[in-house]
Design a protein around this motif. Structure first.
Motif, PDB file in Angstrom:
ATOM      1  N   TRP A  46     -67.042  68.118   2.986  1.00 43.97           N
ATOM      2  CA  TRP A  46     -67.673  67.553   1.793  1.00 43.97           C
ATOM      3  C   TRP A  46     -69.181  67.795   1.755  1.00 43.97           C
ATOM      4  O   TRP A  46     -69.745  68.124   0.712  1.00 43.97           O
ATOM      5  N   ASN A  47     -69.843  67.598   2.879  1.00 44.02           N
ATOM      6  CA  ASN A  47     -71.315  67.634   2.905  1.00 44.02           C
ATOM      7  C   ASN A  47     -71.810  69.070   3.085  1.00 44.02           C
ATOM      8  O   ASN A  47     -72.134  69.502   4.190  1.00 44.02           O
ATOM      9  N   ARG A  48     -71.891  69.771   1.976  1.00 40.51           N
ATOM     10  CA  ARG A  48     -72.267  71.186   1.983  1.00 40.51           C
ATOM     11  C   ARG A  48     -73.674  71.397   1.439  1.00 40.51           C
ATOM     12  O   ARG A  48     -74.060  72.517   1.102  1.00 40.51           O
ATOM     13  N   TYR A  49     -74.434  70.340   1.344  1.00 35.35           N
ATOM     14  CA  TYR A  49     -75.750  70.403   0.732  1.00 35.35           C
ATOM     15  C   TYR A  49     -76.689  71.301   1.557  1.00 35.35           C
ATOM     16  O   TYR A  49     -76.456  71.536   2.759  1.00 35.35           O
ATOM     17  N   PRO A  50     -77.747  71.790   0.949  1.00 36.20           N
ATOM     18  CA  PRO A  50     -78.687  72.654   1.673  1.00 36.20           C
ATOM     19  C   PRO A  50     -79.283  71.959   2.881  1.00 36.20           C
ATOM     20  O   PRO A  50     -79.815  70.861   2.786  1.00 36.20           O
ATOM     21  N   PRO A 108     -71.077  70.993  -4.549  1.00 34.26           N
ATOM     22  CA  PRO A 108     -70.051  71.977  -4.935  1.00 34.26           C
ATOM     23  C   PRO A 108     -69.925  73.117  -3.925  1.00 34.26           C
ATOM     24  O   PRO A 108     -70.883  73.457  -3.226  1.00 34.26           O
ATOM     25  N   ARG A 109     -68.737  73.703  -3.879  1.00 35.78           N
ATOM     26  CA  ARG A 109     -68.491  74.817  -2.976  1.00 35.78           C
ATOM     27  C   ARG A 109     -69.176  76.088  -3.475  1.00 35.78           C
ATOM     28  O   ARG A 109     -69.565  76.948  -2.691  1.00 35.78           O
ATOM     29  N   GLU A 110     -69.295  76.212  -4.792  1.00 34.07           N
ATOM     30  CA  GLU A 110     -69.965  77.388  -5.337  1.00 34.07           C
ATOM     31  C   GLU A 110     -71.480  77.225  -5.203  1.00 34.07           C
ATOM     32  O   GLU A 110     -71.998  76.104  -5.190  1.00 34.07           O
ATOM     33  N   PRO A 111     -72.229  78.321  -5.105  1.00 32.18           N
ATOM     34  CA  PRO A 111     -73.684  78.229  -4.916  1.00 32.18           C
ATOM     35  C   PRO A 111     -74.372  77.506  -6.077  1.00 32.18           C
ATOM     36  O   PRO A 111     -73.982  77.635  -7.236  1.00 32.18           O
ATOM     37  N   VAL A 112     -75.402  76.741  -5.746  1.00 31.68           N
ATOM     38  CA  VAL A 112     -76.236  76.058  -6.732  1.00 31.68           C
ATOM     39  C   VAL A 112     -77.600  76.752  -6.740  1.00 31.68           C
ATOM     40  O   VAL A 112     -78.255  76.844  -5.702  1.00 31.68           O
TER      41      VAL A 112
END
Length: 547
Positions: free
Chosen positions: A60-64, A181-185
């Motif tokens: 879940w925690n995919r943040y930068p 999100p899994r897709e790039p931001v």
């Protein structure tokens, strides 16, 4: 075992149910190991997870900037030397992508996926007293009939995301770090606002400050921070830590916090110069050692706490330089270590960049989110393209109170914990037979532990307990009210002796309006907790009603 047969009728007589011996909620660190152990007992067991893949928090925690702040070589399973040595870390504190790959390695090595249902949320679990079994329902309409229900949901898995009026009106992008999100931001060149400077917010800020056009950080509670030293690992470093497998397996479960280091110094026995030397040494280690292995007295003695706190403040002020930033970002009204202590890399220096602005919201709180950005109480509108909410979690309890869990007599766990947060050793709850829990209140795994150390211990205790029941042809176990009372009293006596109990933070649920106040984590130490759990098992589970 992959059970697709639906051969049990639920209590209400509706659709046929999938019948299991044990159902596990969660496929993170605890859930994967729990599935492996129970399956090895020959149980028909399945795990369910709302996420699309294994990993729990690391899915879940995919943040930068998301990464370990436990050393990688101790944040591992220790039940299998082959599994441990079959994976090599690239650095001391790896980032989320590498951690997620490791979790997938574990799942694939143990062939766990065939017994996991992903993208499936457990919505309710009701105990049927006549049959002594749980009827569990999912958001997809599946009904599961199971003897044992084991929650491996994680202690920080219920994010606080809907906090400010007007969030739905924002015309830009808005994300909670725990649902990245899994897709790039795309953040390059944009006006970005980060709300919150806990451990997660710090990782985000230090990572994106050099990428965005403008960064506004909304600061309420300043945090003590420690610099992370994160060397890369080559073949020699990997071989060195792998050679320590037996040493780590023998020591980690018995230290105070489940890390490799422990408290070895006595404040009273050292001179002021010697104390300072210890603090400098552990500070230079570039880990959590200053917090978890300098002086235990910092958790109990206000004078010691103040001296250690001032040591950290000095280090922070020397890096920030700007008096205004020091006022905003250096804590003065609570002691070092009574909140979660984040590790960071050039986090403080990020505020010295011309494109970064710290905005104090303790005395000028966020009023609302508008279509254009964030408005504070003084009427100032901060125009933004992206809002990142690093606003934390309903820790310890939220993952379970968001499920409709009902025990004997239809009692509701959400209502029970809404009045008083109680468990028996963080492993079971009176009134909820055959419900086993991990990473919930009144155990070290609720906060004060290297999580894999504590979660392994809890899942092993649960597995052994279930094996004990089955060996004696018993079917139900539940802590007595007296046993739970004794544990709560012991927990509170231990916690209330610490300065943690006197400091508002998510450690006490203070970030949730109306949440009953209690130190969530057992503060008596990981080794002590393990010994107490082992004593209960060795006694034949005295204090638990078994039939």
């Amino acid at each position: 075992m992959d059970m697709e047969t639906k051969d049990a009728a639920p209590a209400n007589g509706s659709a046929a149910a999938t019948k299991l011996d044990a159902l596990i909620i969660g496929a993170g660190v605890a859930g994967l190991y729990q599935l492996h152990m129970l399956r090895n007992q020959g149980l028909t067991v399945r795990a369910y997870d709302s996420a699309p893949n294994v990993g729990g928090t690391w899915c879940w925690n995919r943040y930068p900037g998301a990464r370990f702040d436990s050393e990688a070589y101790i944040y591992q399973y220790l039940f299998s030397e082959e599994l441990y040595k079959g994976w090599s870390w690239s650095e001391r504190f790896p980032g989320q992508p590498e951690i997620e790959r490791w979790m997938n390695y574990v799942a694939d090595s143990l062939d766990l996926r065939r017994d996991i249902r992903f993208s499936t949320t457990i919505t309710s679990a009701h105990f049927d007293e006549e049959r002594s079994r749980w009827t569990v329902r999912t958001d997809g309409g599946e009904v599961i009939d199971t003897q044992f229900l084991i929650t491996c949901c994680g202690m920080l898995s219920a994010p606080l995301s809907d906090l400010f009026p007007g969030q739905d009106s924002f015309e830009g992008q808005i994300f909670h770090t725990a649902r990245w999100p899994r897709e790039p931001v795309e953040l390059a060149g944009k006006r970005v606002g980060v709300v919150g400077i806990g451990a997660t917010g710090i990782q985000v800020i230090q990572t994106i400050a050099g990428q965005v056009g403008q960064l506004k950080v909304f600061v309420r509670t300043p945090q003590y921070v420690l610099p992370m030293k994160n060397p890369k690992y080559g073949p020699e470093e990997v071989a060195a830590y792998k050679a320590r497998f037996e040493e780590l397996r023998a020591t980690l479960p018995y230290t105070f916090t489940g890390f490799e280091y422990d408290f070895e110094n006595s404040w009273a026995e050292l001179s002021p110069a010697q104390r300072r030397a210890v603090l400098e040494e552990v500070y230079e280690n570039g880990s959590l050692k200053l917090w978890l292995a300098s002086f235990a007295e910092l958790f109990f003695d206000e004078a010691v706490s103040e001296e250690v706190s001032e040591f950290v403040r000095e280090k922070m002020r020397a890096r920030l330089k700007d008096p205004g930033l020091c006022d905003l970002l250096v804590p003065t009204d609570y002691g070092f270590g009574t909140h979660r202590v984040p590790l960071e890399t050039n986090y403080l220096e990020a505020y010295l960049r011309p494109n970064v602005e710290a905005i104090g919201v303790r005395d000028n709180p966020i009023r609302r989110v508008t279509p254009a950005g964030i408005e504070t109480a003084d009427g100032t509108l901060h125009a933004l393209d992206v809002i990142i909410l690093a606003t934390g979690f309903d820790a310890g309890t939220g993952a379970l109170t968001r499920i409709d869990i009902r025990g004997r007599g239809g009692r509701s766990l959400k209502e029970d914990w809404g009045r008083d947060i109680r468990t028996t050793m963080g492993l079971q709850i009176h009134g909820y037979p055959n419900l086993f829990t991990t990473a919930v209140p009144l155990a070290p795994s609720a906060a004060l532990c290297n999580m894999t150390t504590c979660l392994q211990q809890q899942t092993e205790w649960i597995s052994d307990c279930i094996a004990y029941l089955r060996s004696g042809q018993r079917t139900v176990i539940e802590p007595t009210a007296e046993m739970e009372d004794r544990w709560v009293v012991h927990h509170d006596e231990t916690a209330n002796a610490t300065l943690i109990s006197k400091t508002d933070s998510w450690y006490l649920g203070s970030n949730i309006p109306g949440k009953p106040r209690r130190v969530l984590s057992y503060t008596g130490g990981v080794g002590t907790y393990r010994r107490k759990c082992d004593e209960v098992a060795a006694s034949g589970y005295q204090g638990f009603a078994i039939r």
